[in-house]
Enzyme design. Structure first.
Site, PDB file in Angstrom:
ATOM      1  N   LYS A  36       0.843  -1.205   0.000  1.00 37.25           N
ATOM      2  CA  LYS A  36       0.000   0.000   0.000  1.00 37.25           C
ATOM      3  C   LYS A  36       0.878   1.255   0.000  1.00 37.25           C
ATOM      4  O   LYS A  36       0.659   2.168  -0.794  1.00 37.25           O
ATOM      5  CB  LYS A  36      -0.897   0.004   1.242  1.00 37.25           C
ATOM      6  CG  LYS A  36      -1.580   1.312   1.487  1.00 37.25           C
ATOM      7  CD  LYS A  36      -2.391   1.314   2.764  1.00 37.25           C
ATOM      8  CE  LYS A  36      -1.629   1.653   4.016  1.00 37.25           C
ATOM      9  NZ  LYS A  36      -1.284   3.073   4.209  1.00 37.25           N
ATOM     10  N   ASN A  37       1.881   1.290   0.888  1.00 33.94           N
ATOM     11  CA  ASN A  37       2.675   2.517   1.026  1.00 33.94           C
ATOM     12  C   ASN A  37       3.625   2.761  -0.143  1.00 33.94           C
ATOM     13  O   ASN A  37       4.186   3.849  -0.259  1.00 33.94           O
ATOM     14  CB  ASN A  37       3.463   2.511   2.343  1.00 33.94           C
ATOM     15  CG  ASN A  37       2.566   2.813   3.529  1.00 33.94           C
ATOM     16  OD1 ASN A  37       1.372   3.095   3.358  1.00 33.94           O
ATOM     17  ND2 ASN A  37       3.120   2.756   4.725  1.00 33.94           N
TER      18      ASN A  37
ATOM     19  N   ASP B 138       5.593   0.773  11.948  1.00 40.52           N
ATOM     20  CA  ASP B 138       4.360   0.121  11.494  1.00 40.52           C
ATOM     21  C   ASP B 138       4.263  -1.344  11.945  1.00 40.52           C
ATOM     22  O   ASP B 138       3.244  -1.997  11.709  1.00 40.52           O
ATOM     23  CB  ASP B 138       4.249   0.185   9.959  1.00 40.52           C
ATOM     24  CG  ASP B 138       3.867   1.574   9.481  1.00 40.52           C
ATOM     25  OD1 ASP B 138       3.583   2.444  10.316  1.00 40.52           O
ATOM     26  OD2 ASP B 138       3.848   1.784   8.254  1.00 40.52           O
TER      27      ASP B 138
ATOM     28  N   ARG C 280      -8.373  -0.236   5.384  1.00 44.59           N
ATOM     29  CA  ARG C 280      -7.540   0.765   4.704  1.00 44.59           C
ATOM     30  C   ARG C 280      -6.272   0.125   4.138  1.00 44.59           C
ATOM     31  O   ARG C 280      -5.720   0.638   3.163  1.00 44.59           O
ATOM     32  CB  ARG C 280      -7.133   1.865   5.681  1.00 44.59           C
ATOM     33  CG  ARG C 280      -8.248   2.840   6.020  1.00 44.59           C
ATOM     34  CD  ARG C 280      -7.709   3.968   6.870  1.00 44.59           C
ATOM     35  NE  ARG C 280      -6.395   4.350   6.391  1.00 44.59           N
ATOM     36  CZ  ARG C 280      -5.369   4.709   7.170  1.00 44.59           C
ATOM     37  NH1 ARG C 280      -5.505   4.772   8.452  1.00 44.59           N
ATOM     38  NH2 ARG C 280      -4.200   5.029   6.633  1.00 44.59           N
TER      39      ARG C 280
ATOM     40  N   ARG D 215      -4.458  10.716   5.026  1.00 42.60           N
ATOM     41  CA  ARG D 215      -3.390  11.717   5.083  1.00 42.60           C
ATOM     42  C   ARG D 215      -2.489  11.679   3.859  1.00 42.60           C
ATOM     43  O   ARG D 215      -1.981  12.701   3.424  1.00 42.60           O
ATOM     44  CB  ARG D 215      -2.510  11.442   6.301  1.00 42.60           C
ATOM     45  CG  ARG D 215      -3.133  11.694   7.624  1.00 42.60           C
ATOM     46  CD  ARG D 215      -2.086  11.464   8.701  1.00 42.60           C
ATOM     47  NE  ARG D 215      -0.832  12.105   8.314  1.00 42.60           N
ATOM     48  CZ  ARG D 215      -0.568  13.371   8.510  1.00 42.60           C
ATOM     49  NH1 ARG D 215      -1.409  14.136   9.123  1.00 42.60           N
ATOM     50  NH2 ARG D 215       0.579  13.886   8.106  1.00 42.60           N
TER      51      ARG D 215
ATOM     52  N   ARG E  73       1.524  14.645  13.475  1.00 44.32           N
ATOM     53  CA  ARG E  73       1.993  14.421  12.103  1.00 44.32           C
ATOM     54  C   ARG E  73       1.970  15.672  11.219  1.00 44.32           C
ATOM     55  O   ARG E  73       1.167  15.776  10.290  1.00 44.32           O
ATOM     56  CB  ARG E  73       1.184  13.294  11.454  1.00 44.32           C
ATOM     57  CG  ARG E  73       1.432  11.972  12.133  1.00 44.32           C
ATOM     58  CD  ARG E  73       0.686  10.859  11.506  1.00 44.32           C
ATOM     59  NE  ARG E  73       1.411  10.228  10.420  1.00 44.32           N
ATOM     60  CZ  ARG E  73       0.991   9.121   9.814  1.00 44.32           C
ATOM     61  NH1 ARG E  73      -0.138   8.566  10.161  1.00 44.32           N
ATOM     62  NH2 ARG E  73       1.695   8.597   8.837  1.00 44.32           N
ATOM     63  N   PRO E  74       2.842  16.608  11.495  1.00 42.28           N
ATOM     64  CA  PRO E  74       2.884  17.830  10.688  1.00 42.28           C
ATOM     65  C   PRO E  74       3.445  17.574   9.280  1.00 42.28           C
ATOM     66  O   PRO E  74       4.009  16.505   9.019  1.00 42.28           O
ATOM     67  CB  PRO E  74       3.849  18.719  11.478  1.00 42.28           C
ATOM     68  CG  PRO E  74       4.714  17.784  12.245  1.00 42.28           C
ATOM     69  CD  PRO E  74       3.882  16.576  12.540  1.00 42.28           C
ATOM     70  N   ILE E  75       3.275  18.573   8.390  1.00 44.59           N
ATOM     71  CA  ILE E  75       3.872  18.465   7.043  1.00 44.59           C
ATOM     72  C   ILE E  75       4.812  19.645   6.784  1.00 44.59           C
ATOM     73  O   ILE E  75       5.061  20.013   5.650  1.00 44.59           O
ATOM     74  CB  ILE E  75       2.803  18.372   5.933  1.00 44.59           C
ATOM     75  CG1 ILE E  75       1.813  19.552   6.026  1.00 44.59           C
ATOM     76  CG2 ILE E  75       2.069  17.051   5.941  1.00 44.59           C
ATOM     77  CD1 ILE E  75       1.110  19.827   4.715  1.00 44.59           C
ATOM     78  N   ASP E  76       5.309  20.227   7.891  1.00 44.00           N
ATOM     79  CA  ASP E  76       6.175  21.407   7.753  1.00 44.00           C
ATOM     80  C   ASP E  76       7.405  21.138   6.885  1.00 44.00           C
ATOM     81  O   ASP E  76       7.845  22.009   6.132  1.00 44.00           O
ATOM     82  CB  ASP E  76       6.604  21.901   9.156  1.00 44.00           C
ATOM     83  CG  ASP E  76       7.261  20.802   9.979  1.00 44.00           C
ATOM     84  OD1 ASP E  76       6.718  19.676  10.009  1.00 44.00           O
ATOM     85  OD2 ASP E  76       8.317  21.045  10.582  1.00 44.00           O
ATOM     86  N   LEU E  77       7.935  19.921   6.941  1.00 43.46           N
ATOM     87  CA  LEU E  77       9.151  19.634   6.159  1.00 43.46           C
ATOM     88  C   LEU E  77       8.850  19.571   4.666  1.00 43.46           C
ATOM     89  O   LEU E  77       9.670  19.963   3.837  1.00 43.46           O
ATOM     90  CB  LEU E  77       9.804  18.328   6.633  1.00 43.46           C
ATOM     91  CG  LEU E  77      10.210  18.301   8.109  1.00 43.46           C
ATOM     92  CD1 LEU E  77      10.687  16.925   8.526  1.00 43.46           C
ATOM     93  CD2 LEU E  77      11.305  19.340   8.379  1.00 43.46           C
TER      94      LEU E  77
ATOM     95  N   LEU F 269       9.142   7.248  16.796  1.00 44.50           N
ATOM     96  CA  LEU F 269       8.722   8.068  15.651  1.00 44.50           C
ATOM     97  C   LEU F 269       7.429   8.835  15.887  1.00 44.50           C
ATOM     98  O   LEU F 269       7.293   9.969  15.441  1.00 44.50           O
ATOM     99  CB  LEU F 269       8.583   7.205  14.397  1.00 44.50           C
ATOM    100  CG  LEU F 269       9.898   6.692  13.809  1.00 44.50           C
ATOM    101  CD1 LEU F 269       9.662   6.010  12.486  1.00 44.50           C
ATOM    102  CD2 LEU F 269      10.897   7.814  13.621  1.00 44.50           C
TER     103      LEU F 269
ATOM    104  N   CYS G  62      -4.131  12.935  13.357  1.00 42.45           N
ATOM    105  CA  CYS G  62      -4.648  11.591  13.170  1.00 42.45           C
ATOM    106  C   CYS G  62      -4.407  10.820  14.442  1.00 42.45           C
ATOM    107  O   CYS G  62      -3.762  11.324  15.361  1.00 42.45           O
ATOM    108  CB  CYS G  62      -3.998  10.898  11.980  1.00 42.45           C
ATOM    109  SG  CYS G  62      -2.357  10.311  12.336  1.00 42.45           S
TER     110      CYS G  62
END
Ligand code: UD1
Length: 418
Positions: A22-23, A305, A397, A92, A121-125, A327, A116
């Site tokens: 999936k990933n 995971d 999912r 996400r 879980r930011p997306i700043d990077l 993490l 979540c």
């Protein structure tokens, strides 16, 4: 609402075929935004997250067809650059459309994914890297509004981020000039994305390392070749844990053992043996299941995971195990559910101490996120009595044909409606 009823059993046996990852599929599907041709991908798992991303592409104007694990994706007809909240909130990873949309069209609006279950879980990077590539980024009404013609840049990721690396690799593909990425994630899913883009004509150096040089095409779309998605190492790891928790002999087919190094090493430390022949792994029972110490980290370290599944497995060990989750700050939501089954687990910040060997009893438990849910199934397999796992949409999912695969191994598992 649908739930799973699972009877505790003594052992499993048989074979299970592992699906495509999936990933890996998610960034690969997003990458077809960079293609000039219709792209054919095989070994794509038929799970909810994949259908969500394909429907997002359709929403943007792409022509898509997904059947028998083959996805045909034609993004030449894209006529929209807004990834709406309705779809992004479901998953996400929809943020993976940000890099390729901006790179191809010079503007896009992608809804912010929000928090979540497993943390902030930011997306700043992702955003600061795009800004370094000359993008203008604003946050307006919950959307990332991005514009500008992307230019190559040198970017050092402060933290290793999987989807962040993937997003910026795709952004760099059509940017003008060379992008140098440092401290890039080396997960097999990131590597396959690079390989597929290289096959499509992108000049990309350093594949598989944490330093990439990408020579952007300056806007010219790529000519994708047909490809097959790599096996799902997390699904494989989950079935290995199912074999281990029931101390059984089971065989996994269509896996890539090289991607499972850290997981296999931990199983060996716990006393299990494995036989590897090509793309098959056979798990052999342990004489005595030993306790374990696990610290989650980026690939090739032990995957976060797989943390929840190993916690379930540690409940059957002869002694006390320690799991240190490095993490994600809130990835222990399965603990309170496992306690309801009689587990002895103590949490102190990001460290869990698991006392093995206590008898587990069946219970009604609630799935909270994708991998936490699989830990509950594993515990239910060895609990005394019949458990019910609720909110299994989390499992749908990411796990393809979950009940059929478990049934093929001899588990007593039924999907029922509330
Ligand atoms: C991906 C996987 C997920 C896996 C995770 C870690 C997909 C679709 N999902 O998630 O299954 O659990 O990698 O292996 O592939 N971070 C920031 N700022 C950012 C981005 C990340 O601070 O802009 C932090 C995160 O909060 C986290 C760490 O970096 O603490 C790693 O996160 P990241 O690798 O980005 O996870 P995802 O890509 O979201």
């Amino acid at each position: 609402m649908t739930f799973l009823e699972i009877e505790g059993i003594d052992s499993l046996q048989g074979e299970v075929q592992i699906s495509g990852a999936k990933n890996a599929s998610l960034p690969l599907i997003a990458s077809t935004i960079l293609a000039k041709n219709e792209v054919k991908m095989s070994n794509v798992p038929n799970v909810a997250d994949i259908k969500t991303l394909i429907s997002l592409l359709e929403n943007l104007g792409a022509k898509t067809h997904f059947e028998n694990n083959i996805a045909l994706l034609d993004t030449s007809t894209l006529n929209q650059t807004i990834a709406k909240y309705d779809i992004v909130r479901k998953m996400r990873a929809s943020i993976l459309t940000l890099g390729p949309l901006l790179s191809r069209f010079g503007h896009c609006e992608v809804s912010l994914p929000g928090g979540c279950a497993i943390g902030q879980r930011p997306i700043d990077l992702h955003l600061s890297a795009l800004e370094k590539m000359s993008a203008n980024i604003e946050i307006k009404q919950g959307y990332v509004v991005a514009s500008g013609k992307l230019k190559g840049a040198e970017i050092l990721f402060d933290k290793i981020t999987v989807t962040g690396s993937e997003n910026i690799i795709m952004a760099a593909a059509l940017a003008k000039g060379k992008t140098k990425l440092l401290n890039v994630a080396k997960e097999p899913e990131v590597v396959q994305l690079c390989e597929v883009l290289a096959d499509a004509g992108l000049d990309i150096k350093g594949i598989g390392s944490d330093e990439l040089e990408i020579y952007g095409t300056g806007g010219e779309l790529l000519n994708f070749k047909e490809f097959s998605v790599i096996p799902d190492r997390i699904e494989a790891g989950t079935y290995l844990c199912a074999g281990a928790i029931t101390n059984s002999q089971i065989k996994l087919k269509k896996v890539n053992p090289e991607h499972l190094g850290a997981v296999l090493a931990k199983l060996h430390q716990m006393g299990f043996q494995t036989l590897i022949e090509n793309d098959n792994i056979t798990l052999l029972p342990a004489k005595k299941i030993e306790p374990i110490e696990i610290l989650t980290s980026e690939y090739p370290g032990f995957p976060t995971d797989m943390q929840a599944q190993f916690m379930a497995l540690a409940l059957k060990a002869n002694g006390t195990s320690i799991i240190d989750e490095r993490l994600f700050e809130n990835r222990f939501m399965h603990v309170s559910e496992l306690l309801r089954m009689g587990a002895d687990i103590k949490l102190n910040g990001h460290i869990a101490t698991i006392v093995g060997g206590k008898e587990l009893n069946a219970a009604d438990v609630m799935a909270t996120d994708l991998r936490a849910s699989s830990a509950l199934i594993l515990a239910a397999l060895v609990a005394k009595g019949t458990s019910r796992v609720h909110r299994i949409y989390h499992l749908d999912r990411g796990y393809e044909n979950l009940e059929d695969k478990f049934k093929a191994l001899g588990a007593k598992i039924t999907r029922l409606e509330e």
